[in-house]
Enzyme design. Structure first.
Site, PDB file in Angstrom:
ATOM      1  N   GLY A  69       0.806  -1.213   0.000  1.00 42.11           N
ATOM      2  CA  GLY A  69       0.000   0.000   0.000  1.00 42.11           C
ATOM      3  C   GLY A  69       0.840   1.264   0.000  1.00 42.11           C
ATOM      4  N   ASN A 149      -7.253   4.916   9.505  1.00 41.28           N
ATOM      5  CA  ASN A 149      -6.648   3.716  10.075  1.00 41.28           C
ATOM      6  C   ASN A 149      -6.498   3.754  11.591  1.00 41.28           C
ATOM      7  OD1 ASN A 149      -4.732   5.787   9.305  1.00 41.28           O
ATOM      8  ND2 ASN A 149      -3.125   4.414  10.003  1.00 41.28           N
ATOM      9  N   GLN A 178      -7.653   0.507   4.283  1.00 42.74           N
ATOM     10  CA  GLN A 178      -8.438   0.014   5.418  1.00 42.74           C
ATOM     11  C   GLN A 178      -9.893  -0.259   5.049  1.00 42.74           C
ATOM     12  OE1 GLN A 178      -7.396  -0.988   8.276  1.00 42.74           O
ATOM     13  NE2 GLN A 178      -5.305  -0.196   8.274  1.00 42.74           N
ATOM     14  N   SER A 198      -4.007  -2.897  -0.364  1.00 43.69           N
ATOM     15  CA  SER A 198      -2.946  -3.698   0.244  1.00 43.69           C
ATOM     16  C   SER A 198      -3.470  -5.088   0.561  1.00 43.69           C
ATOM     17  CB  SER A 198      -2.435  -3.024   1.518  1.00 43.69           C
ATOM     18  OG  SER A 198      -1.449  -3.816   2.144  1.00 43.69           O
ATOM     19  N   ALA A 199      -2.635  -6.106   0.336  1.00 43.23           N
ATOM     20  CA  ALA A 199      -3.067  -7.496   0.522  1.00 43.23           C
ATOM     21  C   ALA A 199      -3.106  -7.913   1.980  1.00 43.23           C
ATOM     22  CB  ALA A 199      -2.149  -8.433  -0.264  1.00 43.23           C
ATOM     23  N   HIS A 200      -2.132  -7.483   2.787  1.00 45.43           N
ATOM     24  CA  HIS A 200      -2.031  -8.042   4.132  1.00 45.43           C
ATOM     25  C   HIS A 200      -3.066  -7.494   5.101  1.00 45.43           C
ATOM     26  CE1 HIS A 200       0.168  -4.898   6.604  1.00 45.43           C
ATOM     27  NE2 HIS A 200       0.321  -4.399   5.393  1.00 45.43           N
ATOM     28  N   THR A 236      10.732  -8.077 -12.073  1.00 43.20           N
ATOM     29  CA  THR A 236      10.038  -9.357 -12.160  1.00 43.20           C
ATOM     30  C   THR A 236       8.952  -9.441 -11.094  1.00 43.20           C
ATOM     31  OG1 THR A 236      12.037 -10.422 -12.967  1.00 43.20           O
ATOM     32  CG2 THR A 236      10.333 -11.863 -12.079  1.00 43.20           C
ATOM     33  N   CYS A 338       2.601   1.934  11.484  1.00 42.53           N
ATOM     34  CA  CYS A 338       3.614   2.706  10.762  1.00 42.53           C
ATOM     35  C   CYS A 338       4.005   3.984  11.495  1.00 42.53           C
ATOM     36  CB  CYS A 338       3.114   3.035   9.354  1.00 42.53           C
ATOM     37  SG  CYS A 338       2.946   1.579   8.309  1.00 42.53           S
TER      38      CYS A 338
END
Length: 395
Positions: A69, A149, A178, A198-200, A236, A338
């Site tokens: 993110g 957040n 979020q 964001s994936a996590h 990649t 963060c």
């Protein structure tokens, strides 16, 4: 263990882990390679892109995979600012954004851009009148998050998008990290040009995110190289992580109603218990929170995500409470992960909370795995910790 720090990160779905291991073991080809292993890896990336696009109501061409993110926010803002220099050198945002946005804005200020931080109300909700007054032909970009957040506040991003398109030529960026996977994230309805994901945060892997880039929106690339991701993000592709993100996105979309209901039940149970059992607890998150029925029209407008609850406990220090709960296997936060190494919460400060209230705040963030029974345990330990700290404080 009772885990209530899901806004920082979530436990990865078992199905996601298995899919990633499969690709690491037998599907390890480079997606740019012409042989069979490369073609299979490319199929995995395309499948994930298709899955994310479907959840956004977007075209596959509008999904760019990133390293998370933070990178998506940087790519959006840096690209919008640099690409929009001819429009102007002004950028609008708020003081309650994620550090990935605020630090990018500070970097842009060093490059000569003028950044204006729009005021927010005590819940952290942006002042739309101030936004309207600040808009003009010289604004290159506007960035407003969809869900805060720390407070869980739902920002009026759809109304903001309408104003931005009516009053300016600025690109509109929405940090939906979020919100995605919990609440509807539809760039077309938000009139957003750029949306960060964001994936996590949705039980996917760390180290992978995505940027929705509205078709026809041109951004200069941050990375130069082999031209992957439409030339915007050379390098990649992290195939296992991207595939894991795609699967997590599909799972979140298919069961969103049930997941939202589970989070809402856990949150409401804890909130009611805190109000009833812990005197002088001050609720920093707005009400009402969003439920499964709140986005079909009718009823009061939801103001908060069911995934977050922020509360201040007068006479206590949030960080000490955090560690007291941790001793019993209960994991919470004092604010954004963060920002945890920085002094105080910039979000609570921007919302006008006095320092003593900000310092006594805890953030509880929920997932589908949390239950009302768990919240009973949390409440009991929390009440004991608060009473203990207050006794010490009174001595």
């Amino acid at each position: 263990m009772i885990y209530l720090d899901n806004a920082a990160t979530t436990r990865q779905y078992d199905q996601v882990s298995r899919r990633m291991l499969e690709l690491m073991d037998t599907g390890f080809g480079n997606p740019s390679a012409l042989h069979h292993l490369g073609v299979e890896a490319e199929k995995a990336v395309k499948g994930a892109r298709r899955a994310l696009a479907a959840t956004l109501g977007a075209s596959e061409k509008e999904v760019v995979f990133t390293g998370g993110g933070t990178e998506a926010d940087n790519m959006a803002l840096m690209g919008a600012a640099r690409g929009g220099r001819r429009r102007g050198m002004r950028i609008l945002t708020t003081g309650v954004e994620h550090p990935a946005v605020l630090e990018t804005c500070r970097a842009l200020e060093q490059q000569g851009f003028q950044v204006e931080y729009l005021p927010v109300d005590p819940w952290g909700r942006v002042d739309l009148k101030a936004l309207e007054e600040a808009l003009g032909p010289e604004v290159a970009a506007v960035s407003i998050m969809q869900v805060n957040n720390e407070l869980g506040t739902l920002e009026p991003v759809a109304e903001a998008g309408r104003l931005i398109k009516e009053k300016s030529r600025a690109l509109f960026h929405v940090d939906a990290v979020q919100a995605y996977g919990k609440l509807p994230v539809e760039p077309a309805l938000l009139q957003a040009d750029l949306v960060s994901l964001s994936a996590h945060k949705i039980h996917g892997p760390k180290g992978v995110g995505a940027l929705y880039l509205r078709q026809g929106t041109n951004l200069p690339p941050l990375l130069q190289g082999g031209g992957q991701e439409g030339g915007l993000r050379s390098g990649t592709e992290n195939v296992p992580a991207i595939a894991g993100f795609g699967l997590a996105a599909r799972m979140a979309a298919e069961g969103r109603r049930e997941r939202l209901k589970a989070m809402e039940k856990a949150r409401e149970h804890l909130l009611k218990g805190i109000k009833a059992e812990i005197p002088q607890a001050q609720i920093n998150s707005p009400e009402p929170c969003a439920g499964p029925e709140d986005f079909s029209g009718g009823g009061p407008e939801p103001l908060c995500s069911p995934a977050l609850l922020n509360v201040s406990f007068c006479g206590c220090r949030g960080e000490v409470l955090l560690h007291m709960l941790e001793e019993h296997g209960i994991y919470v936060a004092t604010g954004a992960a963060c920002s945890s190494r920085k002094k105080g919460s910039h979000v609570l400060a921007a919302a006008g909370l006095p320092p003593e209230r900000a310092e006594s705040a805890l953030r509880f963030s929920f997932s589908e795995f949390n239950t009302p029974a768990e919240m009973e345990q949390v409440l009991a330990r929390l009440k004991a910790a608060v009473e203990s700290m207050r006794r010490i404080h009174r001595r």
